[in-house]
Motif scaffolding. Structure first.
Motif, short mmCIF file in Angstrom:
data_model
loop_
_atom_site.label_atom_id
_atom_site.label_comp_id
_atom_site.label_asym_id
_atom_site.label_seq_id
_atom_site.Cartn_x
_atom_site.Cartn_y
_atom_site.Cartn_z
N LEU A 1 0.86 -1.18 0.00
CA LEU A 1 0.00 0.00 0.00
C LEU A 1 0.89 1.23 0.00
N PHE A 2 0.72 2.10 -0.99
CA PHE A 2 1.67 3.22 -1.09
C PHE A 2 1.08 4.59 -0.78
N ASP A 3 -0.23 4.74 -0.72
CA ASP A 3 -0.79 5.99 -0.19
C ASP A 3 -2.30 5.88 -0.07
N HIS A 4 -2.90 6.90 0.52
CA HIS A 4 -4.35 6.97 0.63
C HIS A 4 -4.77 8.43 0.56
N THR A 5 -6.02 8.63 0.18
CA THR A 5 -6.59 9.98 0.12
C THR A 5 -7.97 9.95 0.74
N ILE A 6 -8.22 10.90 1.61
CA ILE A 6 -9.56 11.11 2.16
C ILE A 6 -10.16 12.31 1.47
N ARG A 7 -11.37 12.14 0.99
CA ARG A 7 -12.07 13.23 0.29
C ARG A 7 -13.33 13.60 1.07
N ARG A 8 -13.52 14.90 1.23
CA ARG A 8 -14.71 15.41 1.90
C ARG A 8 -15.31 16.51 1.06
N ASN A 9 -16.61 16.44 0.88
CA ASN A 9 -17.31 17.43 0.07
C ASN A 9 -17.77 18.59 0.96
N THR A 10 -16.77 19.28 1.54
CA THR A 10 -17.02 20.43 2.40
C THR A 10 -16.15 21.60 1.94
N PRO A 11 -16.55 22.83 2.26
CA PRO A 11 -15.83 24.01 1.74
C PRO A 11 -14.34 24.05 2.07
N ASN A 12 -13.96 23.60 3.27
CA ASN A 12 -12.56 23.71 3.70
C ASN A 12 -11.78 22.39 3.59
N ALA A 13 -12.32 21.43 2.85
CA ALA A 13 -11.66 20.13 2.74
C ALA A 13 -10.36 20.25 1.96
N THR A 14 -9.36 19.48 2.39
CA THR A 14 -8.09 19.45 1.67
C THR A 14 -8.26 18.84 0.28
N ARG A 15 -9.02 17.76 0.20
CA ARG A 15 -9.29 17.10 -1.07
C ARG A 15 -10.79 16.81 -1.15
N GLY A 16 -11.39 17.18 -2.28
CA GLY A 16 -12.80 16.91 -2.49
C GLY A 16 -13.00 15.89 -3.59
N PRO A 17 -14.24 15.50 -3.87
CA PRO A 17 -14.51 14.57 -4.97
C PRO A 17 -14.00 15.14 -6.29
N VAL A 18 -13.42 14.28 -7.12
CA VAL A 18 -12.91 14.70 -8.43
C VAL A 18 -14.00 14.48 -9.47
N THR A 19 -14.48 15.57 -10.06
CA THR A 19 -15.56 15.47 -11.05
C THR A 19 -14.99 15.60 -12.47
#
Length: 300
Positions: free
Chosen positions: A137-155
């Motif tokens: 396992l080489f990495d992970h990403t948490i996505r949050r659909n909130t204004p201040n999220a570091t990473r959001g859903p990729v559309t």
């Protein structure tokens, strides 16, 4: 840092994990189900015909975040709910698993995720990918659909890896001698995707059946990190592509997304375009989707 623990597959392991504990709902809203038409954003070449690129972090002064455009197209998506067993990594480059237990609880702590959730993902892959004997396992990403999220859903429709970047990943995360030996056999990159606040109502994930995606639909995009360059794939629109989503995904469900496969016998089906999308039936007040994806090198 990559997790390099090697686990051995469990003898006669089942193809899904079973649990007697249902996932509690986080929102009391109707879940859109069944076929739906939504607009997906496909790859549009740079206007000046230059090689496409995308900066992962803030780009240097005077450079755009990416130099290619988007081509929005209406697409019909079929609901794979109730048809999960019809799709496999080898035939379609994605698979859906249900009733997967997890002891992970603190999604704000990287240390907790790596100590608790990573071993669960390794075991899941070893038990459900025939022939797999080693997982990194080489990495992970948490996505949050909130204004201040570091990473959001990729559309934007994309594939996380290309054959070239997959081979480079093996060399990056393993020592030279071990990498050279492992590159002689089959190696895959598989993402394990799950919601954290399911059931998913807003911004579900869409996937294309890899068997309906032509090689000429794919365009290598230089993925520029601060310290190195990788490569992802942009996906051009093709009306022959078949698209799916898994309605109301629960916290105990997992989507396996195969981004690359060195086995040439299934090479055409070794990559899955995917994207978050806006379902026009999303009820007002739906909670923003939160999810985690873990990326893995799978050998064998």
């Amino acid at each position: 840092m990559a997790t390099t623990t090697t686990l051995q597959p469990t003898a006669a392991s089942p193809q899904v994990f079973l649990s007697n504990s249902p996932t509690p709902a986080t929102q009391d809203l109707p879940i859109p189900r069944g076929p739906v038409t939504s607009t997906l954003s496909f790859y549009q070449p740079p206007a000046d015909s230059s090689a496409p690129f995308n900066y992962v972090e803030t780009p240097p002064a005077g450079q755009p975040q990416r130099n290619f455009g988007e081509n929005p197209q209406p697409v019909q998506l079929s609901d794979l709910r109730g048809r999960e067993s019809a799709f496999t990594l080898d035939s379609n480059a994605f698979a859906a698993l249900s009733h997967v237990p997890s002891a992970a609880t603190d999604w704000s702590s990287d240390a907790h995720i790596k100590a608790v959730y990573y071993p669960e993902v390794e075991r899941l892959l070893l038990d459900n990918l025939p022939g797999a004997h080693k997982v990194v396992l080489f990495d992970h990403t948490i996505r949050r659909n909130t204004p201040n999220a570091t990473r959001g859903p990729v559309t934007r429709v994309h594939i996380d890896q290309t054959p070239a970047s997959a081979a480079a990943r093996v060399k990056l995360h393993l020592g030279a001698d071990e990498a050279d030996e492992l590159l002689k056999g089959r190696y895959r990159i598989v993402n394990v995707w799950r919601p954290l606040n399911g059931p998913v109502v807003a911004h579900p994930l869409a996937v294309a059946d890899s068997a309906t995606v032509r090689d000429e639909d794919l365009v290598g995009v230089q993925h520029r990190y601060p310290d190195r360059n990788g490569e992802t794939a942009g996906v051009a629109y093709n009306p022959g592509q078949a698209w799916y989503y898994w309605s109301g995904m629960r916290n105990d469900e997992r989507l396996l997304l195969k981004c690359s496969d060195s086995d040439e016998t299934v090479g055409r089906w070794g990559r899955v375009p995917h994207t978050a999308f806006v379902d026009p039936r999303t009820p007002e007040g739906a909670v923003g989707r939160e999810s985690i994806e873990v990326r893995a090198l799978v050998f064998g």
